[in-house]
Scaffold this motif. Structure first.
Motif, short mmCIF file in Angstrom:
data_model
loop_
_atom_site.label_atom_id
_atom_site.label_comp_id
_atom_site.label_asym_id
_atom_site.label_seq_id
_atom_site.Cartn_x
_atom_site.Cartn_y
_atom_site.Cartn_z
N ILE A 29 0.83 -1.20 0.00
CA ILE A 29 0.00 0.00 0.00
C ILE A 29 0.86 1.26 0.00
N ALA A 30 0.30 2.33 -0.55
CA ALA A 30 0.91 3.66 -0.51
C ALA A 30 0.13 4.48 0.51
N ILE A 31 0.75 4.79 1.64
CA ILE A 31 0.07 5.43 2.76
C ILE A 31 -0.01 6.94 2.51
N VAL A 32 -1.23 7.44 2.39
CA VAL A 32 -1.47 8.87 2.17
C VAL A 32 -1.49 9.59 3.51
N THR A 33 -0.73 10.68 3.62
CA THR A 33 -0.69 11.45 4.86
C THR A 33 -1.47 12.76 4.77
N ALA A 34 -1.67 13.28 3.56
CA ALA A 34 -2.43 14.52 3.39
C ALA A 34 -3.02 14.55 1.99
N ILE A 35 -4.17 15.21 1.86
CA ILE A 35 -4.90 15.29 0.58
C ILE A 35 -5.13 16.76 0.25
N GLY A 36 -4.81 17.13 -0.99
CA GLY A 36 -5.07 18.48 -1.47
C GLY A 36 -5.95 18.45 -2.70
N LEU A 105 -7.25 17.35 5.06
CA LEU A 105 -7.85 17.63 3.76
C LEU A 105 -7.79 19.13 3.55
N LEU A 106 -7.02 19.55 2.55
CA LEU A 106 -6.86 20.97 2.24
C LEU A 106 -7.46 21.24 0.87
N ILE A 107 -8.35 22.25 0.78
CA ILE A 107 -9.07 22.56 -0.45
C ILE A 107 -8.74 23.97 -0.88
N ASP A 144 0.33 23.90 -3.27
CA ASP A 144 1.46 24.73 -2.89
C ASP A 144 1.67 24.77 -1.38
N VAL A 145 0.62 24.47 -0.61
CA VAL A 145 0.73 24.51 0.85
C VAL A 145 1.20 23.16 1.40
N ILE A 146 0.60 22.07 0.95
CA ILE A 146 0.92 20.77 1.55
C ILE A 146 2.27 20.23 1.08
N LYS A 147 2.86 20.83 0.06
CA LYS A 147 4.16 20.34 -0.41
C LYS A 147 5.32 20.88 0.44
N ASN A 148 5.03 21.79 1.39
CA ASN A 148 6.09 22.34 2.24
C ASN A 148 6.79 21.24 3.02
N GLN A 149 8.09 21.43 3.22
CA GLN A 149 8.87 20.48 4.00
C GLN A 149 8.66 20.73 5.48
N PRO A 150 8.58 19.67 6.29
CA PRO A 150 8.36 19.85 7.74
C PRO A 150 9.61 20.36 8.44
N GLN A 151 9.41 20.96 9.62
CA GLN A 151 10.53 21.46 10.41
C GLN A 151 10.76 20.62 11.67
N LEU A 152 9.70 20.21 12.34
CA LEU A 152 9.83 19.48 13.59
C LEU A 152 9.40 18.02 13.49
N GLN A 210 3.54 25.93 7.25
CA GLN A 210 2.09 26.10 7.26
C GLN A 210 1.67 26.87 8.50
N ALA A 211 0.66 27.73 8.34
CA ALA A 211 0.18 28.54 9.46
C ALA A 211 -1.32 28.76 9.32
N ILE A 212 -2.01 28.85 10.47
CA ILE A 212 -3.42 29.21 10.48
C ILE A 212 -3.51 30.72 10.47
N VAL A 213 -4.11 31.28 9.44
CA VAL A 213 -4.12 32.74 9.27
C VAL A 213 -5.52 33.34 9.29
N GLY A 214 -6.55 32.55 9.51
CA GLY A 214 -7.90 33.10 9.53
C GLY A 214 -8.94 32.01 9.36
N ALA A 215 -10.05 32.38 8.72
CA ALA A 215 -11.18 31.46 8.57
C ALA A 215 -11.80 31.59 7.19
N ALA A 216 -12.29 30.46 6.68
CA ALA A 216 -13.04 30.41 5.43
C ALA A 216 -14.53 30.35 5.76
#
Length: 384
Positions: A29-36, A105-107, A144-152, A210-216
């Motif tokens: 299996i290919a384990i999916v960690t995030a969906i855009g 899930l990021l839309i 463009d958001v979920i492709k960022n490399q992690p820091q921690l 990635q950062a939370i910057v507001g609301a949709a």
């Protein structure tokens, strides 16, 4: 004879036991960690998956920036529907796509404006994606958001999940979003994510995170606008979801001349609707307990009268934050994301069904709302 019958029954029972007939090995299996999800110019959906590389997920692998290599890779495909894009994408992977470990899930904005009901339909029908996955939205493309490399963390999706769990902003999973969509008198709202630089006000180029910057904000299943971080604070107060945060008040000259920051340790909001002469009045009553974190002013907090003054200033600030969110929702977006209509329905179900339900989209912007905050400063610290 009895022995023969016993063995016959045992053999029949064993033959009916199927075992793990549909078992799939981990290395298949290919384990999916995030969906855009994004909308393309040809009105097709682009499905982007962040897929884990198991051999890079060990304790010594490190992050994508400081370790021995990326622990995930990105893959994407398009289709007329999410299901079609999924099938096209499966043709590019040698392992079966496995959604059950994805919690993000990021839309993208363009897709959200067209409506997300078909996305929720896929999640509710297909057995693999989890309904407790966090849902979030972004201006521009989700890819463009979920492709960022992690820091921690070893996987950026894990950083996204942990950031959401901190409740520094809205926390909404797919089930919550679907409940809001189906609830009368309540419109959906979800966190807005963006790719932000780790360092600010520097000449050097900083890596992004990635950062939370507001609301949709939604009306039905369609995105109608955004609220910034300050306005989102008001949403949290109105939805009784303010679990943590810092409020800073600016004291003018002669009344303290400086800033005082207080930490929210407990808060509660009650929405009370009243109908009088056919008109609805909404009372928003908030009660908050605070601890002083920093006193960068000349106001002495050893005096109980000064603490009362501070409480009044904090109440003004809370009221201002709530009012900003309320004005934006009523005047600009015309979306009842606070659940005022739901509160009316619960208290006056007959009047709601007979009158207000059909005209709530027109009634909401005209609502008379009073905001009544009450603040108690519990601790001021040891410094004098």
């Amino acid at each position: 004879m009895k022995t023969i019958k016993f063995y016959f029954i045992v053999m029949i029972s064993i033959s009916l036991l199927t075992g793990c007939w549909n078992r799939i090995e981990v290395n298949d299996i290919a384990i999916v960690t995030a969906i855009g999800l994004d909308l393309q110019e040809d009105d097709k959906i682009r499905l982007s998956l962040q897929v884990a590389i198991p051999s890079k997920l060990g304790p010594t692998s490190g992050t994508g920036t400081s370790g021995s290599g990326n622990s995930t890779f990105m893959i994407s495909e398009t289709g007329a529907t999410l299901s079609e894009a999924f099938r096209h994408l499966q043709g590019k992977l040698s392992r079966r796509v496995f959604f059950s470990h994805s919690r993000v899930l990021l839309i993208g904005e363009d897709l959200a404006k067209e409506g997300v009901s078909h996305i929720l339909d896929f999640y509710s029908r297909y057995h693999q994606p989890r309904m407790n996955s966090y849902i979030m939205f972004t201006k521009g493309d989700a890819f463009d958001v979920i492709k960022n490399q992690p820091q921690l963390e070893s996987v950026s999706a894990e950083e996204t999940r942990e950031l959401t769990k901190l409740t520094v902003g809205l926390t909404v999973n797919i089930k919550d979003f679907l409940d809001m969509l189906l609830t009368e008198g309540l419109e959906p709202v979800a966190p807005q994510f963006a790719s932000e630089p780790l360092e600010v006000n520097t000449d050097s180029q900083s890596e992004n995170a990635q950062a939370i910057v507001g609301a949709a904000v939604f009306r039905g299943d369609k995105l109608v606008g955004w609220m910034n971080d300050n306005e989102t604070r008001g949403i949290l107060w109105l939805r009784n979801e303010m679990n943590m945060g810092v409020i800073t008040v600016d004291l003018p000259k002669g009344k303290g001349d400086g800033h005082i920051s207080s930490n929210i340790i407990r808060s509660e909001t009650n929405i009370e609707p009243k109908i009088k002469n056919g008109k609805i009045h909404i009372s928003v009553n908030t009660t908050s307990e605070m601890n002083v974190m920093e006193n960068a002013s000349e106001l002495s907090l050893d005096d109980s009268k000064n603490i009362e003054k501070l409480q009044k200033e904090i109440e003004k600030e809370i009221k201002n934050r709530i009012q900003k969110a309320l004005d934006k929702a009523k005047d600009d977006l015309e979306s009842d994301i606070f659940g005022f209509g739901e509160a009316v329905y619960k208290k006056y179900p007959k009047q709601w069904n007979e009158k207000y339900k059909k005209s709530w989209e027109k009634d909401f912007p005209e609502l008379d709302v009073s905001i009544n905050p009450k603040v108690y400063v519990r601790r001021i610290g040891l410094t004098k």
